[in-house]
Design a protein around this motif. Structure first.
Motif, short mmCIF file in Angstrom:
data_model
loop_
_atom_site.label_atom_id
_atom_site.label_comp_id
_atom_site.label_asym_id
_atom_site.label_seq_id
_atom_site.Cartn_x
_atom_site.Cartn_y
_atom_site.Cartn_z
N LEU A 16 11.97 1.72 4.52
CA LEU A 16 11.66 1.42 5.92
C LEU A 16 11.02 0.05 6.11
O LEU A 16 10.68 -0.32 7.24
CB LEU A 16 10.71 2.51 6.48
CG LEU A 16 11.17 3.96 6.33
CD1 LEU A 16 10.13 4.92 6.91
CD2 LEU A 16 12.53 4.17 7.01
N HIS A 17 10.83 -0.68 5.03
CA HIS A 17 10.18 -1.99 5.15
C HIS A 17 10.77 -2.94 4.12
O HIS A 17 10.31 -3.04 2.99
CB HIS A 17 8.66 -1.84 4.94
CG HIS A 17 7.88 -3.08 5.20
ND1 HIS A 17 6.56 -3.06 5.61
CD2 HIS A 17 8.20 -4.40 5.12
CE1 HIS A 17 6.10 -4.29 5.76
NE2 HIS A 17 7.09 -5.14 5.45
N LEU A 18 11.83 -3.60 4.56
CA LEU A 18 12.55 -4.53 3.69
C LEU A 18 13.02 -5.69 4.55
O LEU A 18 13.72 -5.49 5.56
CB LEU A 18 13.75 -3.82 3.06
CG LEU A 18 14.81 -4.58 2.28
CD1 LEU A 18 15.87 -5.27 3.13
CD2 LEU A 18 14.22 -5.55 1.27
N HIS A 19 12.59 -6.89 4.22
CA HIS A 19 13.09 -8.08 4.91
C HIS A 19 14.35 -8.51 4.17
O HIS A 19 14.27 -8.88 2.99
CB HIS A 19 12.06 -9.20 4.91
CG HIS A 19 10.77 -8.79 5.56
ND1 HIS A 19 10.50 -9.05 6.89
CD2 HIS A 19 9.69 -8.12 5.08
CE1 HIS A 19 9.29 -8.56 7.19
NE2 HIS A 19 8.79 -7.99 6.11
N LEU A 20 15.49 -8.44 4.84
CA LEU A 20 16.75 -8.74 4.16
C LEU A 20 16.69 -10.11 3.46
O LEU A 20 17.12 -10.25 2.31
CB LEU A 20 17.91 -8.72 5.18
CG LEU A 20 19.28 -8.93 4.57
CD1 LEU A 20 19.65 -7.81 3.60
CD2 LEU A 20 20.33 -9.04 5.67
N ALA A 196 5.52 -3.03 13.98
CA ALA A 196 4.83 -4.32 13.81
C ALA A 196 4.06 -4.34 12.50
O ALA A 196 3.49 -3.32 12.10
CB ALA A 196 3.86 -4.57 14.98
N HIS A 197 4.08 -5.51 11.85
CA HIS A 197 3.17 -5.74 10.73
C HIS A 197 1.76 -5.87 11.30
O HIS A 197 1.52 -6.66 12.21
CB HIS A 197 3.51 -7.06 10.02
CG HIS A 197 4.74 -7.02 9.16
ND1 HIS A 197 5.97 -6.64 9.63
CD2 HIS A 197 4.91 -7.32 7.84
CE1 HIS A 197 6.85 -6.72 8.63
NE2 HIS A 197 6.23 -7.13 7.53
N ALA A 198 0.84 -5.08 10.75
CA ALA A 198 -0.56 -5.22 11.16
C ALA A 198 -1.45 -4.65 10.06
O ALA A 198 -1.10 -3.65 9.43
CB ALA A 198 -0.82 -4.49 12.47
N ASP A 220 3.70 -1.29 10.03
CA ASP A 220 4.07 -1.93 8.77
C ASP A 220 2.82 -2.43 8.04
O ASP A 220 2.02 -3.18 8.60
CB ASP A 220 5.06 -3.06 9.05
CG ASP A 220 6.35 -2.51 9.66
OD1 ASP A 220 6.84 -1.49 9.13
OD2 ASP A 220 6.83 -3.06 10.67
N HIS A 221 2.67 -1.97 6.83
CA HIS A 221 1.47 -2.17 5.98
C HIS A 221 0.34 -1.25 6.48
O HIS A 221 0.31 -0.10 6.14
CB HIS A 221 1.01 -3.63 5.91
CG HIS A 221 1.99 -4.53 5.25
ND1 HIS A 221 2.30 -4.45 3.91
CD2 HIS A 221 2.75 -5.56 5.73
CE1 HIS A 221 3.20 -5.37 3.60
NE2 HIS A 221 3.49 -6.06 4.69
N GLY A 222 -0.59 -1.80 7.26
CA GLY A 222 -1.69 -0.97 7.77
C GLY A 222 -2.83 -0.78 6.79
O GLY A 222 -3.75 0.00 7.05
N THR A 277 9.65 -2.00 -0.44
CA THR A 277 9.69 -3.20 -1.32
C THR A 277 9.26 -4.49 -0.62
O THR A 277 8.91 -5.45 -1.30
CB THR A 277 11.10 -3.41 -1.89
OG1 THR A 277 12.01 -3.75 -0.83
CG2 THR A 277 11.60 -2.17 -2.61
N ASP A 278 9.39 -4.58 0.71
CA ASP A 278 9.03 -5.78 1.48
C ASP A 278 9.99 -6.94 1.19
O ASP A 278 10.91 -7.17 1.98
CB ASP A 278 7.57 -6.17 1.20
CG ASP A 278 6.92 -6.92 2.36
OD1 ASP A 278 7.60 -7.12 3.40
OD2 ASP A 278 5.74 -7.29 2.24
N ASP A 279 9.77 -7.64 0.09
CA ASP A 279 10.62 -8.79 -0.27
C ASP A 279 10.87 -8.74 -1.78
O ASP A 279 10.27 -9.49 -2.55
CB ASP A 279 9.90 -10.10 0.09
CG ASP A 279 9.55 -10.17 1.56
OD1 ASP A 279 10.44 -10.50 2.36
OD2 ASP A 279 8.39 -9.86 1.91
ZN ZN Z 1 6.96 -7.16 5.54
#
Ligand code: ZN
Ligand code: ADE
Length: 336
Positions: A16-20, A196-198, A220-222, A277-279
């Motif tokens: 649910l959190h992957l920047h292509l 949102a990333h926060a 996102d994160h938190g 994974t994020d990036d």
């Molecule tokens: Zn991210």
């Protein structure tokens, strides 16, 4: 053989959190630079990897935006997306909700349409070839202006049937969610989900703003929400999904080491935490690496790991019937 590692590999998971653009591996940066005749400030793949030594989010973002310069054509975006889906399939990821940064492309003269066409063609192909389902979330870059975010939302209008929601990414500190309250309201009016990333680097107040002003469906994160006990209670009560990214947090110095990562504490509080994974091309690991290294560092139990996998589907934007089917598959794998 480690039974927990084996379970992690076998469990169906959602990302649910992957920047292509953060899945752009150094080898592909090199190949695309050659294919597109683009100058890059690196002599070799090893040179690129050596540069990935970050002290904070901004250090990383500076190289992330340089890396994406090699993405020029629809085929480049297609290849990038297919490579990510292939790699995720190998980790038994069954569903992905992918972030894209349209402004990272339109800002360099690549048409919105080029980006969308390459990515959505790969998403259809990935479902056919690997059975992975996928959705797209377009992020506004928070270091840019509100007006530029509105312009991006306007460009997205012909593609709304292919976009599930909007997100908020890039440099967090100094760019609070409140800056994007109006554009998020406009996105909501268009029927788009909001994330949102926060609380990655920013304070708990940014999480409050994301909830109250952006009316997010997912956080996102938190990580830094844990500094505010009342906020934790609220996130638990609202069953808010947190898309946590352990190896990212380690590489961006959000935590000093994985042993002190808050994931286990989040689960113990009853927060709906997920692993992501994020990036991955920048942070040294895809889905199973994130699960396995974090499980080892924090002593996660079999139940913790099953909860994390289930949370990833519960927190997705899939229809309830699909979520139920994935949860049943998890139960089947866990009891096999
Ligand atoms: Zn991210
Ligand atoms: N863009 C890509 N990765 C990001 C992250 N971890 N935080 C904020 N913006 C990002």
């Amino acid at each position: 053989m480690n039974d927990l590692h084996d379970l992690i590999r076998r469990l169906p998971k959602a990302e649910l959190h992957l920047h292509l653009e953060g899945s752009l591996e150094p080898e592909m940066i090199f190949d695309l630079a050659r294919r597109n005749n683009i100058d890059i400030p690196y002599a070799s793949v090893e040179d690129i990897r050596a540069a990935y030594d970050f002290s904070n989010l901004q250090d990383f973002l500076d190289l992330y935006y340089i890396g994406m310069n090699v993405l020029q054509t629809e085929d480049d975006l297609y290849d990038l997306t297919m490579a990510y889906l292939r790699r995720s399939n190998a980790d038994n990821v069954r569903h992905v909700e992918v972030f894209i940064d349209p402004q990272g492309h339109t800002g360099r003269g690549i048409a919105f349409e080029t980006v969308m066409n390459g990515i959505t063609r790969a998403m259809a192909e990935g479902e056919k070839e690997f059975g992975i389902t996928s959705k797209l979330i377009m992020c506004f870059l928070r270091h840019l202006s509100e007006a530029e975010a509105f312009e991006t939302l306007e460009q997205a209008k012909p593609f709304l049937h292919q976009i599930e929601g909007v997100g908020l990414a890039s440099s967090e500190l100094g760019h609070p969610p409140s800056k994007f309250q109006r554009v998020f309201a406009a996105a909501a009016d268009l029927g788009l989900k909001r994330v949102a990333h926060a609380g990655e680097e920013g304070p708990p107040d940014y999480v409050h703003e994301a909830l109250d002003l952006l009316k997010i469906d997912r956080l996102d994160h938190g990580n830094r929400a844990l500094e505010d006990a009342a906020l934790v209670d609220r996130l638990v009560a609202e069953q808010m999904t947190l898309t946590v990214c352990p190896l990212s947090n380690l590489r961006l110095c959000v935590v000093d080491n994985l042993e002190s990562h808050p994931l286990k504490r989040m689960l113990d509080h009853g927060l709906r935490a997920t692993v992501n994974t994020d990036d991955p091309a920048y942070f040294g690991g895809y889905m199973n690496d994130n699960y396995i290294r974090t499980a080892d560092a924090l002593g996660l139990t079999r139940e913790d790991v099953i909860t994390l996998a289930k949370n990833s589907f519960r927190g997705s934007f899939l229809p309830q019937a699909d979520i139920d089917r994935h949860l049943a598959e998890i139960d089947a794998v866990a009891s096999a």
